[in-house]
Design a protein around this motif. Sequence first.
Motif, PDB file in Angstrom:
ATOM      1  N   ARG A  71       0.832  -1.211   0.000  1.00 25.91           N
ATOM      2  CA  ARG A  71       0.000   0.000   0.000  1.00 25.91           C
ATOM      3  C   ARG A  71       0.864   1.258   0.000  1.00 25.91           C
ATOM      4  O   ARG A  71       0.545   2.240  -0.672  1.00 25.91           O
ATOM      5  N   GLU A  72       1.961   1.221   0.732  1.00 30.36           N
ATOM      6  CA  GLU A  72       2.859   2.374   0.785  1.00 30.36           C
ATOM      7  C   GLU A  72       3.514   2.609  -0.582  1.00 30.36           C
ATOM      8  O   GLU A  72       3.636   3.743  -1.034  1.00 30.36           O
ATOM      9  N   CYS A  73       3.939   1.544  -1.247  1.00 33.98           N
ATOM     10  CA  CYS A  73       4.540   1.677  -2.571  1.00 33.98           C
ATOM     11  C   CYS A  73       3.522   2.236  -3.564  1.00 33.98           C
ATOM     12  O   CYS A  73       3.862   3.076  -4.398  1.00 33.98           O
ATOM     13  N   TYR A  74       2.292   1.792  -3.462  1.00 33.85           N
ATOM     14  CA  TYR A  74       1.237   2.346  -4.316  1.00 33.85           C
ATOM     15  C   TYR A  74       1.041   3.826  -4.021  1.00 33.85           C
ATOM     16  O   TYR A  74       0.971   4.648  -4.932  1.00 33.85           O
ATOM     17  N   ARG A  75       0.923   4.161  -2.755  1.00 33.30           N
ATOM     18  CA  ARG A  75       0.659   5.541  -2.337  1.00 33.30           C
ATOM     19  C   ARG A  75       1.723   6.491  -2.870  1.00 33.30           C
ATOM     20  O   ARG A  75       1.421   7.584  -3.356  1.00 33.30           O
ATOM     21  N   LEU A  76       2.976   6.077  -2.822  1.00 31.71           N
ATOM     22  CA  LEU A  76       4.072   6.946  -3.254  1.00 31.71           C
ATOM     23  C   LEU A  76       4.219   7.018  -4.776  1.00 31.71           C
ATOM     24  O   LEU A  76       4.804   7.969  -5.287  1.00 31.71           O
ATOM     25  N   ASN A  77       3.704   6.011  -5.481  1.00 30.72           N
ATOM     26  CA  ASN A  77       3.911   5.959  -6.936  1.00 30.72           C
ATOM     27  C   ASN A  77       2.636   6.013  -7.748  1.00 30.72           C
ATOM     28  O   ASN A  77       2.672   5.804  -8.959  1.00 30.72           O
ATOM     29  N   LYS A  78       1.504   6.290  -7.122  1.00 31.68           N
ATOM     30  CA  LYS A  78       0.261   6.301  -7.889  1.00 31.68           C
ATOM     31  C   LYS A  78       0.208   7.444  -8.893  1.00 31.68           C
ATOM     32  O   LYS A  78      -0.549   7.376  -9.860  1.00 31.68           O
ATOM     33  N   ILE A  80       2.333   7.982 -11.122  1.00 26.15           N
ATOM     34  CA  ILE A  80       2.726   7.365 -12.392  1.00 26.15           C
ATOM     35  C   ILE A  80       1.479   6.864 -13.114  1.00 26.15           C
ATOM     36  O   ILE A  80       1.331   7.048 -14.317  1.00 26.15           O
ATOM     37  N   LEU A  81       0.573   6.254 -12.356  1.00 26.55           N
ATOM     38  CA  LEU A  81      -0.656   5.731 -12.948  1.00 26.55           C
ATOM     39  C   LEU A  81      -1.617   6.848 -13.333  1.00 26.55           C
ATOM     40  O   LEU A  81      -2.170   6.857 -14.425  1.00 26.55           O
ATOM     41  N   LEU A  82      -1.827   7.780 -12.414  1.00 23.22           N
ATOM     42  CA  LEU A  82      -2.822   8.825 -12.640  1.00 23.22           C
ATOM     43  C   LEU A  82      -2.479   9.721 -13.827  1.00 23.22           C
ATOM     44  O   LEU A  82      -3.375  10.220 -14.505  1.00 23.22           O
ATOM     45  N   GLU A  83      -1.190   9.920 -14.086  1.00 25.09           N
ATOM     46  CA  GLU A  83      -0.776  10.761 -15.207  1.00 25.09           C
ATOM     47  C   GLU A  83      -0.990  10.073 -16.555  1.00 25.09           C
ATOM     48  O   GLU A  83      -1.041  10.733 -17.578  1.00 25.09           O
ATOM     49  N   THR A 110       7.786  -2.167  -7.910  1.00 27.33           N
ATOM     50  CA  THR A 110       6.487  -1.531  -8.087  1.00 27.33           C
ATOM     51  C   THR A 110       6.532  -0.512  -9.211  1.00 27.33           C
ATOM     52  O   THR A 110       5.635  -0.467 -10.057  1.00 27.33           O
ATOM     53  N   ILE A 111       7.566   0.290  -9.243  1.00 27.05           N
ATOM     54  CA  ILE A 111       7.712   1.290 -10.306  1.00 27.05           C
ATOM     55  C   ILE A 111       7.787   0.605 -11.671  1.00 27.05           C
ATOM     56  O   ILE A 111       7.107   1.000 -12.620  1.00 27.05           O
TER      57      ILE A 111
END
Length: 123
Positions: A71-78, A80-83, A110-111
């Motif tokens: 969840r933390e990895c998602y939170r910090l790198n989301k 990338i997805l949203l853009e 994750t990245i």
Amino acid sequence: MTFNYPKNEKLKSKNTIDLLFSEGKSVSKYPLRLVFVENPTESELLKFGVSVSKRYFKKAVDRNYFKRILRECYRLNKNILLENIDKPYAIMFFYQTKDQLSYHEIHEKTILLFEKFISEIKK
């Protein structure tokens, strides 16, 4: 960009989870797997959930530790997805190995996995 993981981004709908497992596509980057499906009924751009298998980690403490890391990895790198997405997606994130990787290794994977996901949906 705000680095948060609000309640409305959490994947909780049983119908959506069933849709993920029946019609979802998958991308992998060892030891992570991402299953996704386009979710037109949802107003939120991303719905995200995590899972760690009981087969690999018998103790709930260990499973919860890796779920927190995912969840933390998602939170910090989301970002990338949203853009890079323009349609709403439901995404489930899996940790699929007995190996206990460090936070930094999981973060890097994750990245790479998110970039692979983006290239998959751009096809």
